[in-house]
Design an enzyme around this catalytic site. Structure first.
Site, PDB file in Angstrom:
ATOM      1  N   SER A 164     -12.040  27.849 191.889  1.00  0.00           N
ATOM      2  CA  SER A 164     -10.774  27.206 192.244  1.00  0.00           C
ATOM      3  C   SER A 164     -10.529  25.934 191.439  1.00  0.00           C
ATOM      4  O   SER A 164      -9.654  25.148 191.766  1.00  0.00           O
ATOM      5  CB  SER A 164     -10.741  26.888 193.749  1.00  0.00           C
ATOM      6  OG  SER A 164     -11.855  26.104 194.130  1.00  0.00           O
ATOM      7  N   HIS A 220     -12.866  32.322 197.774  1.00  0.00           N
ATOM      8  CA  HIS A 220     -13.903  32.954 198.604  1.00  0.00           C
ATOM      9  C   HIS A 220     -13.656  34.425 198.931  1.00  0.00           C
ATOM     10  O   HIS A 220     -14.563  35.249 198.846  1.00  0.00           O
ATOM     11  CB  HIS A 220     -14.035  32.187 199.931  1.00  0.00           C
ATOM     12  CG  HIS A 220     -14.804  30.915 199.831  1.00  0.00           C
ATOM     13  ND1 HIS A 220     -16.152  30.873 199.560  1.00  0.00           N
ATOM     14  CD2 HIS A 220     -14.408  29.623 199.981  1.00  0.00           C
ATOM     15  CE1 HIS A 220     -16.566  29.620 199.547  1.00  0.00           C
ATOM     16  NE2 HIS A 220     -15.527  28.835 199.792  1.00  0.00           N
ATOM     17  N   HIS A 239      -8.354  27.419 197.528  1.00  0.00           N
ATOM     18  CA  HIS A 239      -9.809  27.506 197.437  1.00  0.00           C
ATOM     19  C   HIS A 239     -10.368  28.604 198.337  1.00  0.00           C
ATOM     20  O   HIS A 239     -11.151  29.450 197.906  1.00  0.00           O
ATOM     21  CB  HIS A 239     -10.429  26.158 197.814  1.00  0.00           C
ATOM     22  CG  HIS A 239     -11.913  26.200 198.005  1.00  0.00           C
ATOM     23  ND1 HIS A 239     -12.801  26.048 196.968  1.00  0.00           N
ATOM     24  CD2 HIS A 239     -12.668  26.390 199.115  1.00  0.00           C
ATOM     25  CE1 HIS A 239     -14.033  26.136 197.422  1.00  0.00           C
ATOM     26  NE2 HIS A 239     -13.986  26.348 198.724  1.00  0.00           N
ATOM     27  N   GLU A 293     -20.522  28.163 196.946  1.00  0.00           N
ATOM     28  CA  GLU A 293     -19.532  27.260 196.358  1.00  0.00           C
ATOM     29  C   GLU A 293     -19.697  27.085 194.843  1.00  0.00           C
ATOM     30  O   GLU A 293     -18.718  27.089 194.106  1.00  0.00           O
ATOM     31  CB  GLU A 293     -19.604  25.881 197.035  1.00  0.00           C
ATOM     32  CG  GLU A 293     -19.197  25.883 198.497  1.00  0.00           C
ATOM     33  CD  GLU A 293     -17.708  26.147 198.700  1.00  0.00           C
ATOM     34  OE1 GLU A 293     -16.964  26.266 197.693  1.00  0.00           O
ATOM     35  OE2 GLU A 293     -17.282  26.244 199.852  1.00  0.00           O
TER      36      GLU A 293
END
Length: 290
Positions: free
Chosen positions: A144, A82, A77, A125
Site C-alpha cells: 500500500s 491485505h 491498506h 505487513e
C-alpha cells in the site's frame, strides 16, 4: 498471484467493490469474510476476528497527498493490501492460526503480545517472499506504499534476511519510516508451519534473548542482502562550553575567570556506508554546473 486475486475479486482502479460482493468470492474460496470497522481494534477483538476467519477492514480512506504512506491503516491498506492474499488457502490458514495464537498469548503477558506483534509486522505487513523470479512483496504495509515497494526490493539500504521465527519475534521495528530490515520467507507453507506450533515454549526461550535493534545483522542470520547503513559506534558524550573567559593578575597571582558555562549531552548511533567492494555502494558527488 496477488494480481490474479484482485482481478477475481473485482478490485480495480475504477471503484471500491461492495463488501457483500467481496465476501461472496472470499467465502467460496477460503471461507473468509471481511467486516467493516471504524479504525484500529483492541488486540483481543482483532485476534478473535482472525481466529474466526473474519478480517476487519477500515471504512475511511486516505487523502491523495497521503497515498505513499500512513502510520495507521485505512481502507486502501486493508482492502487492497491485505484482502487479496486471503484468497490463497495456505496464507488464509496462516492468518487464522495467527489469530488463534494471539488469543492464547493473552495468558502469557504483555511481552508475549509484543513478540507476537513483531511476527505480524514482519510478515503480514512487511514480508518478502523468495520466488524463482527473485524476491517479491506480500506484506500489505509495503503493497500500500508505492515508495516502499521500490525501496524494499531495489534499495541497497535495508537488510534482507531469511525468516527465522525467534529472530523475527525478537526484532524491534520502526513505524515512522521505511523498514531497516525485511525478512524473507521461502513459502507461505513455511509461515503456516511456524505459526501453527504451540508458542508457549517459544515465549519461554525468547525471555533469554535480548531484543534486536531493527537494523542489526546477526552472525547467525541467513543474509540475502546486507544493508548499506552499518553501525560504526555508539556515542555518549558530555560537552561543556564557556561563553566568556578573562585572564587577570591580583595579589601577585595570575587568575582566569570563566562564566556562562553550558553543558550538553549527546547520545547517537553512528553509521557508515559500505563500498561496492564490501557489498554496498560507492557514494559519489553529483556533477554540478554553475
Amino acid at each position: 498471484e496477488f494480481l490474479d486475486a484482485t482481478e477475481a475479486m473485482g478490485m480495480g482502479a475504477e471503484r471500491i467493490p461492495k463488501f457483500t460482493d467481496l465476501n461472496a468470492v472470499l467465502k467460496d474460496s477460503t471461507g473468509w469474510q471481511i467486516i467493516g470497522v471504524e479504525g484500529l481494534l483492541p488486540e483481543l477483538d482483532f485476534f478473535e476476528h482472525l481466529a474466526n476467519r473474519r478480517f476487519p477492514v477500515t471504512w475511511w480512506i486516505r487523502r491523495p497527498e497521503q497515498l505513499d504512506y500512513l502510520s495507521e491503516p485505512d481502507l486502501f491498506h486493508d482492502l487492497y493490501g491485505h484482502v487479496p492474499l486471503l484468497m490463497n488457502p495456505v496464507f488464509a490458514d496462516y492468518m487464522q492460526a495467527y489469530g488463534q495464537g494471539g488469543l492464547r498469548a493473552q495468558g502469557f503477558g504483555p511481552e508475549a503480545l509484543a513478540q507476537l506483534t513483531r511476527l505480524y509486522w514482519y510478515t503480514v505487513e512487511f514480508g518478502l517472499i523468495n520466488t524463482e523470479h527473485g524476491l517479491r512483496i506480500y506484506g500489505a504495509g509495503i503493497l500500500s506504499s508505492k515508495g516502499e515497494c521500490d525501496y524494499s526490493l531495489n534499495s541497497p539500504a535495508p537488510n534482507r534476511i531469511g525468516f527465522d521465527l525467534q529472530r523475527v519475534m525478537s526484532t524491534r521495528y520502526r513505524i515512522d519510516t521505511y523498514q531497516k530490515t525485511y525478512f524473507v520467507i521461502d513459502s507461505f507453507q513455511q509461515l503456516f508451519e511456524a505459526t501453527f506450533a504451540d508458542f508457549a515454549p517459544v515465549y519461554g526461550q525468547l525471555t533469554e534473548r535480548v531484543a534486536v535493534p531493527a537494523g542489526d545483522v546477526l552472525a547467525s542470520d541467513t543474509v540475502f542482502t546486507r544493508g548499506t547503513n552499518l553501525k560504526v559506534q555508539d556515542v555518549d558524550a558530555l560537552y561543556a562550553q564557556s561563553d566568556f573567559s578573562e585572564k587577570f593578575q591580583a595579589l601577585g597571582l595570575k587568575h582566569e575567570l570563566l562564566t556562562g558555562i553550558d553543558f550538553a549531552q549527546e547520545k547517537k548511533r553512528v553509521y557508515a556506508a559500505r563500498t561496492a567492494a564490501q557489498g554496498g555502494v560507492d557514494l559519489t558527488k553529483a556533477t554540478t554546473t554553475a
